[in-house]
Design an enzyme around this catalytic site. Structure first.
Site, short mmCIF file in Angstrom:
data_model
loop_
_atom_site.label_atom_id
_atom_site.label_comp_id
_atom_site.label_asym_id
_atom_site.label_seq_id
_atom_site.Cartn_x
_atom_site.Cartn_y
_atom_site.Cartn_z
N CYS A 88 -1.50 1.63 -3.13
CA CYS A 88 -2.48 2.71 -2.96
C CYS A 88 -1.89 4.11 -2.92
O CYS A 88 -2.38 5.01 -3.61
CB CYS A 88 -3.26 2.52 -1.65
SG CYS A 88 -3.49 0.83 -1.15
N GLU A 146 -25.59 15.39 -4.15
CA GLU A 146 -27.01 15.56 -3.78
C GLU A 146 -27.92 14.71 -4.66
O GLU A 146 -29.06 14.42 -4.30
CB GLU A 146 -27.43 17.03 -3.81
CG GLU A 146 -27.45 17.64 -5.19
CD GLU A 146 -27.91 19.11 -5.19
OE1 GLU A 146 -28.79 19.46 -4.40
OE2 GLU A 146 -27.35 19.91 -5.96
N GLU A 173 -6.63 1.66 -13.49
CA GLU A 173 -6.01 2.82 -12.83
C GLU A 173 -4.74 3.25 -13.56
O GLU A 173 -4.53 4.44 -13.84
CB GLU A 173 -5.68 2.48 -11.37
CG GLU A 173 -6.93 2.36 -10.52
CD GLU A 173 -6.67 2.07 -9.05
OE1 GLU A 173 -7.56 2.32 -8.24
OE2 GLU A 173 -5.57 1.57 -8.70
N CYS A 226 0.82 -1.21 0.00
CA CYS A 226 0.00 0.00 0.00
C CYS A 226 0.86 1.26 0.00
O CYS A 226 0.67 2.15 -0.83
CB CYS A 226 -0.94 -0.01 1.21
SG CYS A 226 -1.86 1.51 1.40
N TYR A 248 -8.61 -3.62 -11.13
CA TYR A 248 -8.33 -2.29 -10.58
C TYR A 248 -7.04 -1.70 -11.15
O TYR A 248 -6.99 -0.56 -11.58
CB TYR A 248 -8.09 -2.38 -9.07
CG TYR A 248 -9.26 -2.55 -8.16
CD1 TYR A 248 -9.93 -3.76 -8.06
CD2 TYR A 248 -9.65 -1.50 -7.33
CE1 TYR A 248 -10.96 -3.92 -7.16
CE2 TYR A 248 -10.70 -1.66 -6.43
CZ TYR A 248 -11.35 -2.87 -6.34
OH TYR A 248 -12.37 -3.03 -5.45
N LYS A 264 0.20 5.25 -6.05
CA LYS A 264 -0.78 5.23 -7.15
C LYS A 264 -1.66 6.48 -7.11
O LYS A 264 -1.86 7.17 -8.10
CB LYS A 264 -1.63 3.96 -7.04
CG LYS A 264 -2.73 3.76 -8.05
CD LYS A 264 -4.04 4.41 -7.73
CE LYS A 264 -4.61 4.10 -6.37
NZ LYS A 264 -5.11 2.76 -6.18
N HIS A 317 -26.47 21.70 -1.77
CA HIS A 317 -26.58 22.29 -3.09
C HIS A 317 -25.57 23.41 -3.27
O HIS A 317 -25.39 24.20 -2.35
CB HIS A 317 -28.00 22.85 -3.29
CG HIS A 317 -28.27 23.26 -4.68
ND1 HIS A 317 -28.39 22.36 -5.71
CD2 HIS A 317 -28.42 24.49 -5.23
CE1 HIS A 317 -28.61 23.01 -6.84
NE2 HIS A 317 -28.63 24.30 -6.57
P1 NDP Z 1 -7.39 -8.47 -10.42
O1 NDP Z 1 -7.30 -9.85 -9.94
O2 NDP Z 1 -8.45 -7.56 -9.96
O3 NDP Z 1 -7.43 -8.44 -11.99
C1 NDP Z 1 -6.55 -9.19 -12.78
C2 NDP Z 1 -6.95 -9.00 -14.22
O4 NDP Z 1 -6.00 -9.62 -15.07
C3 NDP Z 1 -8.31 -9.61 -14.51
O5 NDP Z 1 -8.99 -8.73 -15.37
C4 NDP Z 1 -7.93 -10.90 -15.23
O6 NDP Z 1 -8.87 -11.28 -16.18
C5 NDP Z 1 -6.68 -10.50 -15.94
N1 NDP Z 1 -5.79 -11.64 -16.18
C6 NDP Z 1 -5.42 -12.59 -15.32
N2 NDP Z 1 -4.57 -13.45 -15.90
C7 NDP Z 1 -4.41 -13.02 -17.17
C8 NDP Z 1 -3.66 -13.49 -18.27
N3 NDP Z 1 -2.90 -14.57 -18.17
N4 NDP Z 1 -3.72 -12.82 -19.43
C9 NDP Z 1 -4.48 -11.71 -19.54
N5 NDP Z 1 -5.22 -11.21 -18.52
C10 NDP Z 1 -5.18 -11.87 -17.36
O7 NDP Z 1 -5.94 -7.92 -10.14
P2 NDP Z 1 -5.24 -6.55 -10.05
O8 NDP Z 1 -3.85 -6.94 -10.30
O9 NDP Z 1 -5.86 -5.49 -10.90
O10 NDP Z 1 -5.48 -6.12 -8.53
C11 NDP Z 1 -5.27 -7.02 -7.46
C12 NDP Z 1 -6.12 -6.64 -6.29
O11 NDP Z 1 -5.56 -5.51 -5.66
C13 NDP Z 1 -7.53 -6.22 -6.66
O12 NDP Z 1 -8.40 -7.30 -6.71
C14 NDP Z 1 -7.90 -5.28 -5.55
O13 NDP Z 1 -8.48 -6.01 -4.51
C15 NDP Z 1 -6.57 -4.72 -5.11
N6 NDP Z 1 -6.43 -3.32 -5.57
C16 NDP Z 1 -7.25 -2.37 -5.06
C17 NDP Z 1 -7.15 -1.07 -5.47
C18 NDP Z 1 -8.07 -0.03 -4.92
O14 NDP Z 1 -8.66 -0.26 -3.88
N7 NDP Z 1 -8.25 1.08 -5.60
C19 NDP Z 1 -6.15 -0.66 -6.46
C20 NDP Z 1 -5.36 -1.73 -6.93
C21 NDP Z 1 -5.50 -3.01 -6.50
P3 NDP Z 1 -10.20 -12.09 -15.84
O15 NDP Z 1 -11.16 -11.05 -15.35
O16 NDP Z 1 -10.54 -12.65 -17.15
O17 NDP Z 1 -9.82 -13.11 -14.84
#
Ligand code: NDP
Length: 454
Positions: free
Chosen positions: A48, A442, A181, A43, A177, A51, A437
């Site tokens: 976080c 709102e 982002e 984080c 995410y 970022k 407002h």
């Molecule tokens: P996620 O697990 O959310 O997303 C991973 C993405 O990568 C999915 O869309 C997945 O597709 C895709 N993917 C996985 N494997 C492959 C592959 N081999 N080839 C192509 N695409 C692939 O992971 P993130 O890394 O984005 O984030 C991890 C976690 O960190 C999040 O779940 C969240 O909880 C946390 N986070 C929170 C934030 C916030 O609060 N603002 C900011 C950043 C992270 P598919 O959907 O098809 O499985």
């Protein structure tokens, strides 16, 4: 403590580990925490916090563009990546120091180095052995890249925060995410950015209306989005640029391939094999509702258990473990409903409660309230940006089940809504609430007409 050096040994000084250690020490326990990398974990160092700083930087692009409509005449804006990264590093360094200070002030011993379990009560760090009545594993997660030829030329979020320069062209791969982002960050800072996602629409798990709205808004800003496509191979070219071969046979030249394709639990070299700790079928540490592993003296929290990978949940889990062990009379099991969350793409997304699709799947009869509005600021700015407001309401009880927002500072608005939903607010109570407002927020208390029933 019965002959142990410590009451609690925490492995990992990220959000969850630090919170657990500080709370436990505050309750009078003798605590140490080991950290092999950086205080504050993902984080603070590669998640976080940096970022959000980069998102702020990216937002200036819109602010500069909008300023003219309000009478400001600005010269040509110039962005300097090196200054941003240097300032960000300074801030993170400051936060690392604050974390160390907080731990020291609470009487927690900080042990620098990689911790390895020798048995259910013994941890070894840098050749020293520590025994503890309880051990808490809070080692977090680590990015995973797909195993394709040329993956060594690609980066993850870990490296993105330290790139020597802003790439001219970036391919962001993933649909979670981190992908949306960072696509917004790179695009906002001026890189030619293309997001590639393997299925038909990104942000799986979010309300479908939100996902479609964000797709449209990102597209309007000029961020190239491509669905149902993957990178099969990456090659380095003579001039240093990269050539990505896609699943549909196309080849794209780029300067950076950024994989945001998920994260795995950090358990390598932890010595779990010397304990009864078990992993679940996804490879995360298996815990019960009280964060106990299969080894009675060992607990685990945060990203390493893979439940809800959000800092505030790791904090809550850390406090839960500390209370359970040292203030059992205050302990309450954590409730994983109504967890608010925000995605800091531009525009932001924030949400609490159920999506329309989840609510339907749970058998609710729904009243849906939706509005797509142009925020006031966009009028003089002359920008065609719409906010999405959506309430998912149970038609029988009138309870608001979900509250979804896409637009500037969505997280700031949804945090308050999260209190209302946690308290079980009904739509009638939303309606009785007086708006502020003129604000965008709102809208949530003035959505009068049911848009759809489902
Ligand atoms: P996620 O697990 O959310 O997303 C991973 C993405 O990568 C999915 O869309 C997945 O597709 C895709 N993917 C996985 N494997 C492959 C592959 N081999 N080839 C192509 N695409 C692939 O992971 P993130 O890394 O984005 O984030 C991890 C976690 O960190 C999040 O779940 C969240 O909880 C946390 N986070 C929170 C934030 C916030 O609060 N603002 C900011 C950043 C992270 P598919 O959907 O098809 O499985």
């Amino acid at each position: 403590m019965m002959g142990y050096d410590l009451d609690l040994f925490v492995i990992g000084a990220g959000s969850g580990g630090v919170r657990a250690a500080r709370f436990a020490a505050g309750f009078g326990a003798k605590v140490a925490v080991a950290e092999s990398r950086y205080l504050g974990g993902t984080c603070v160092n590669v998640g976080c916090v940096p970022k959000k700083l980069l998102v702020y930087a990216a937002r200036f692009r819109d602010d500069f563009a909008d300023a003219a409509g309000f009478g400001w005449r600005l010269g040509e804006a110039e962005f300097d990546w090196e200054s941003l990264i240097a300032n960000k590093d300074k801030e993170i360094h400051r936060l690392n120091g604050i974390y160390r200070q907080l731990l020291n002030d609470s009487g927690v011993t900080v042990v620098d180095g990689h911790a390895r379990l020798l048995d259910a009560h013994t941890v070894e760090v840098a050749g020293h052995r520590y025994t503890a009545e309880h051990i808490l594993i809070a080692t977090g997660g680590w990015p995973v890249l797909p195993d394709i030829p040329g993956k060594e030329y690609a980066i993850s979020s870990n490296e993105a925060f330290f790139l020597p320069e802003l790439p001219r062209r970036v391919l962001v791969v993933g649909g979670g995410y981190i992908a949306v982002e960072f696509a917004s960050i790179f695009h906002g800072l001026g890189a030619e950015t293309r997001l590639l996602y393997r299925r038909d629409l990104f942000l799986k798990g979010f309300d479908l209306g939100v996902r479609e709205h964000v797709r449209d808004e990102l597209g309007k800003r000029g961020l190239a989005l491509e669905f149902k496509v993957e990178i099969r191979q990456i090659a380095k070219q003579a001039d240093g640029s990269l050539l990505a071969t896609l699943s549909d046979g196309r080849q794209l030249e780029t300067d950076c391939v950024f994989f945001a394709t998920g994260r795995k639990p950090m358990i390598e070299g932890l010595g779990l094999e010397h304990t009864e700790v078990r992993l679940d079928d996804q490879g995360y540490i298996e815990v019960d509702a009280d964060f106990r592993t299969a080894e009675p003296s060992i607990f685990a929290i945060g990203d390493v258990i893979g439940r809800v990978q959000l800092t505030p949940m790791a904090l809550a889990e850390g406090m839960a473990v500390a209370r359970q062990l040292y203030r059992p009379e205050q302990y309450q099991r954590l409730d994983y409903e109504h967890i608010p969350t925000a995605v800091f793409c531009l525009p932001n997304i924030a949400t609490v409660g159920l999506s329309e699709q989840e609510a339907k799947a749970r058998g609710h009869r729904l009243h849906l309230y939706e509005a797509r509005l142009r925020p006031m600021k966009m009028t003089l700015a002359g920008r065609d940006e719409r906010m999405l407001f959506k309430l998912v309401v149970d038609a029988d009880s009138d309870r608001v089940l979900g509250c979804h927002l896409v637009g500037p500072d969505a997280g700031e608005i949804i945090q308050g809504m999260a209190i209302a939903l946690r308290m079980g607010a009904t739509k009638a109570q939303f309606d009785r609430t007086i708006g502020i407002h003129p604000t965008a927020a709102e809208e949530f208390v003035t959505l009068r007409t049911v848009s759809r029933e489902a």
